[in-house]
Design a protein around this motif. Structure first.
Motif, PDB file in Angstrom:
ATOM      1  N   ASN A  11       0.817  -1.210   0.000  1.00 12.27           N
ATOM      2  CA  ASN A  11       0.000   0.000   0.000  1.00 12.27           C
ATOM      3  C   ASN A  11       0.859   1.271   0.000  1.00 12.27           C
ATOM      4  O   ASN A  11       0.820   2.014   0.959  1.00 12.27           O
ATOM      5  CB  ASN A  11      -0.915  -0.033   1.240  1.00 12.27           C
ATOM      6  N   PRO A  12       1.676   1.517  -1.059  1.00  8.24           N
ATOM      7  CA  PRO A  12       1.773   0.812  -2.330  1.00  8.24           C
ATOM      8  C   PRO A  12       2.992  -0.116  -2.365  1.00  8.24           C
ATOM      9  O   PRO A  12       3.889  -0.027  -1.525  1.00  8.24           O
ATOM     10  CB  PRO A  12       1.996   1.960  -3.318  1.00  8.24           C
ATOM     11  N   ILE A  13       3.028  -0.998  -3.381  1.00  5.77           N
ATOM     12  CA  ILE A  13       4.235  -1.784  -3.640  1.00  5.77           C
ATOM     13  C   ILE A  13       5.319  -0.809  -4.104  1.00  5.77           C
ATOM     14  O   ILE A  13       5.020   0.183  -4.779  1.00  5.77           O
ATOM     15  CB  ILE A  13       3.979  -2.884  -4.703  1.00  5.77           C
ATOM     16  N   HIS A  14       6.569  -1.042  -3.697  1.00  4.90           N
ATOM     17  CA  HIS A  14       7.652  -0.119  -4.070  1.00  4.90           C
ATOM     18  C   HIS A  14       8.888  -0.901  -4.515  1.00  4.90           C
ATOM     19  O   HIS A  14       8.882  -2.143  -4.500  1.00  4.90           O
ATOM     20  CB  HIS A  14       7.964   0.859  -2.928  1.00  4.90           C
ATOM     21  N   VAL A  15       9.926  -0.178  -4.903  1.00  7.61           N
ATOM     22  CA  VAL A  15      11.122  -0.835  -5.452  1.00  7.61           C
ATOM     23  C   VAL A  15      11.814  -1.727  -4.414  1.00  7.61           C
ATOM     24  O   VAL A  15      12.473  -2.699  -4.774  1.00  7.61           O
ATOM     25  CB  VAL A  15      12.134   0.180  -6.064  1.00  7.61           C
ATOM     26  N   GLY A  16      11.643  -1.440  -3.135  1.00  8.80           N
ATOM     27  CA  GLY A  16      12.209  -2.293  -2.093  1.00  8.80           C
ATOM     28  C   GLY A  16      11.593  -3.684  -2.121  1.00  8.80           C
ATOM     29  O   GLY A  16      12.304  -4.686  -2.023  1.00  8.80           O
ATOM     30  N   HIS A  17      10.266  -3.749  -2.256  1.00 11.48           N
ATOM     31  CA  HIS A  17       9.587  -5.047  -2.345  1.00 11.48           C
ATOM     32  C   HIS A  17      10.107  -5.843  -3.548  1.00 11.48           C
ATOM     33  O   HIS A  17      10.392  -7.038  -3.438  1.00 11.48           O
ATOM     34  CB  HIS A  17       8.066  -4.859  -2.513  1.00 11.48           C
ATOM     35  N   LEU A  18      10.203  -5.169  -4.695  1.00  8.21           N
ATOM     36  CA  LEU A  18      10.661  -5.853  -5.911  1.00  8.21           C
ATOM     37  C   LEU A  18      12.105  -6.317  -5.772  1.00  8.21           C
ATOM     38  O   LEU A  18      12.451  -7.427  -6.194  1.00  8.21           O
ATOM     39  CB  LEU A  18      10.555  -4.926  -7.124  1.00  8.21           C
ATOM     40  N   THR A  19      12.949  -5.492  -5.181  1.00 15.11           N
ATOM     41  CA  THR A  19      14.359  -5.846  -5.000  1.00 15.11           C
ATOM     42  C   THR A  19      14.492  -7.096  -4.136  1.00 15.11           C
ATOM     43  O   THR A  19      15.230  -8.023  -4.472  1.00 15.11           O
ATOM     44  CB  THR A  19      15.138  -4.667  -4.372  1.00 15.11           C
ATOM     45  N   ILE A  20      13.748  -7.131  -3.020  1.00 14.58           N
ATOM     46  CA  ILE A  20      13.817  -8.284  -2.122  1.00 14.58           C
ATOM     47  C   ILE A  20      13.276  -9.533  -2.819  1.00 14.58           C
ATOM     48  O   ILE A  20      13.912 -10.592  -2.806  1.00 14.58           O
ATOM     49  CB  ILE A  20      13.055  -8.001  -0.808  1.00 14.58           C
ATOM     50  N   GLY A  21      12.094  -9.417  -3.447  1.00 12.80           N
ATOM     51  CA  GLY A  21      11.505 -10.568  -4.132  1.00 12.80           C
ATOM     52  C   GLY A  21      12.427 -11.117  -5.208  1.00 12.80           C
ATOM     53  O   GLY A  21      12.654 -12.329  -5.291  1.00 12.80           O
ATOM     54  N   ASN A  22      12.978 -10.228  -6.028  1.00 11.62           N
ATOM     55  CA  ASN A  22      13.868 -10.657  -7.105  1.00 11.62           C
ATOM     56  C   ASN A  22      15.155 -11.265  -6.551  1.00 11.62           C
ATOM     57  O   ASN A  22      15.633 -12.287  -7.034  1.00 11.62           O
ATOM     58  CB  ASN A  22      14.193  -9.471  -8.019  1.00 11.62           C
ATOM     59  N   HIS A  23      15.728 -10.649  -5.522  1.00 18.74           N
ATOM     60  CA  HIS A  23      16.970 -11.157  -4.931  1.00 18.74           C
ATOM     61  C   HIS A  23      16.764 -12.571  -4.381  1.00 18.74           C
ATOM     62  O   HIS A  23      17.591 -13.457  -4.582  1.00 18.74           O
ATOM     63  CB  HIS A  23      17.452 -10.226  -3.816  1.00 18.74           C
ATOM     64  N   ILE A  24      15.643 -12.775  -3.699  1.00 20.94           N
ATOM     65  CA  ILE A  24      15.389 -14.081  -3.097  1.00 20.94           C
ATOM     66  C   ILE A  24      15.223 -15.155  -4.174  1.00 20.94           C
ATOM     67  O   ILE A  24      15.768 -16.243  -4.058  1.00 20.94           O
ATOM     68  CB  ILE A  24      14.187 -14.021  -2.130  1.00 20.94           C
ATOM     69  N   VAL A  25      14.495 -14.837  -5.245  1.00 15.11           N
ATOM     70  CA  VAL A  25      14.305 -15.844  -6.293  1.00 15.11           C
ATOM     71  C   VAL A  25      15.627 -16.134  -7.021  1.00 15.11           C
ATOM     72  O   VAL A  25      15.881 -17.256  -7.438  1.00 15.11           O
ATOM     73  CB  VAL A  25      13.167 -15.437  -7.267  1.00 15.11           C
ATOM     74  N   GLU A  26      16.500 -15.133  -7.126  1.00 13.10           N
ATOM     75  CA  GLU A  26      17.789 -15.316  -7.802  1.00 13.10           C
ATOM     76  C   GLU A  26      18.826 -16.019  -6.928  1.00 13.10           C
ATOM     77  O   GLU A  26      19.783 -16.587  -7.440  1.00 13.10           O
ATOM     78  CB  GLU A  26      18.351 -13.957  -8.253  1.00 13.10           C
ATOM     79  N   HIS A  27      18.663 -15.963  -5.597  1.00 10.90           N
ATOM     80  CA  HIS A  27      19.671 -16.514  -4.681  1.00 10.90           C
ATOM     81  C   HIS A  27      19.132 -17.644  -3.813  1.00 10.90           C
ATOM     82  O   HIS A  27      19.595 -17.838  -2.683  1.00 10.90           O
ATOM     83  CB  HIS A  27      20.239 -15.402  -3.786  1.00 10.90           C
ATOM     84  N   SER A  28      18.140 -18.366  -4.322  1.00 11.26           N
ATOM     85  CA  SER A  28      17.598 -19.496  -3.570  1.00 11.26           C
ATOM     86  C   SER A  28      17.141 -20.560  -4.572  1.00 11.26           C
ATOM     87  O   SER A  28      17.315 -20.395  -5.778  1.00 11.26           O
ATOM     88  CB  SER A  28      16.409 -19.041  -2.704  1.00 11.26           C
ATOM     89  N   ASP A  29      16.517 -21.590  -4.057  1.00  8.39           N
ATOM     90  CA  ASP A  29      15.997 -22.645  -4.937  1.00  8.39           C
ATOM     91  C   ASP A  29      14.546 -22.383  -5.355  1.00  8.39           C
ATOM     92  O   ASP A  29      13.912 -23.238  -5.963  1.00  8.39           O
ATOM     93  CB  ASP A  29      16.121 -24.012  -4.247  1.00  8.39           C
ATOM     94  N   LEU A  30      14.014 -21.206  -5.036  1.00  5.87           N
ATOM     95  CA  LEU A  30      12.638 -20.877  -5.423  1.00  5.87           C
ATOM     96  C   LEU A  30      12.567 -20.591  -6.923  1.00  5.87           C
ATOM     97  O   LEU A  30      13.473 -19.996  -7.497  1.00  5.87           O
ATOM     98  CB  LEU A  30      12.135 -19.659  -4.647  1.00  5.87           C
TER      99      LEU A  30
END
Length: 194
Positions: A11-30
């Protein structure tokens, strides 16, 4: 497919949310991260919380260019108040071929033992934890746990609350938001008078 569930009001989604989501998918088995938009509780009316579908639209706009980041309205149809354990049970039934894990900041892990059926969640699901600036004391039972994975994501101290305050004050928040989200907020005049 392995899915990480990133819950929030966005409320609202921001670049921090995207950075964390993208980082986690790139650095894990998700394989993917789903941004699960938490619906407004009928029991708690928040004055500055946008409508569920307006927040979902912003998550859609923010993630549409990413193959591994997806918006989710899965909780919109669930009974309120809703608990994470119920959402997970519903998702397992709806998507039997997927494995679901949770994504949370280490500040949330500190109080995880207070969640409904937290033991059952830990027994059946992984938890991917990203760091926060304010170092939280993690309870002993969650340290070195086989189902809890610490991800050294960039520390993002940008908050939706701060962005709403800046918009209300008439300041430029464009660099803090995905471009499409900024355009949508600007066109709709969101948060300017809340």
């Amino acid at each position: 497919m392995k899915i990480g569930l990133f819950f929030g009001t966005f409320n609202p989604i921001h670049v921090g949310h995207l950075t964390i989501g993208n980082h986690i998918v790139e650095h894990s088995d998700l394989d993917q991260v789903w941004f699960v938009v938490t619906p407004q509780s009928p029991f708690k009316q928040k004055r500055n919380l946008l409508d569920n579908y307006q927040r979902l639209e912003m998550v859609y706009l923010a993630t549409k260019e990413y193959n591994t980041l997806k918006p989710s309205n899965i909780e919109f149809g669930l009974k309120q108040p809703n608990y994470t354990i119920d959402t997970l049970a519903y998702l397992e039934e709806k998507y039997p071929d997927h494995q679901f894990s949770l994504i949370m900041g280490e500040d949330n892990l500190k109080s995880f033992h207070k969640w409904k059926n937290y033991e059952l969640i830990l027994e059946n699901h992984g938890i991917y934890v990203y760091p926060r600036i304010s170092k939280s004391v993690i309870p002993e039972q969650f340290k070195n746990h086989a189902k809890i994975f610490n991800i050294s994501a960039p520390i993002m101290e940008l908050s939706s609350t701060f962005i709403r305050q800046e918009i209300k004050a008439g300041r430029n928040v464009r660099p803090m938001l995905p471009d499409e989200v900024w355009k949508y907020l600007d066109e709709m005049n969101f948060y300017k008078n809340s």
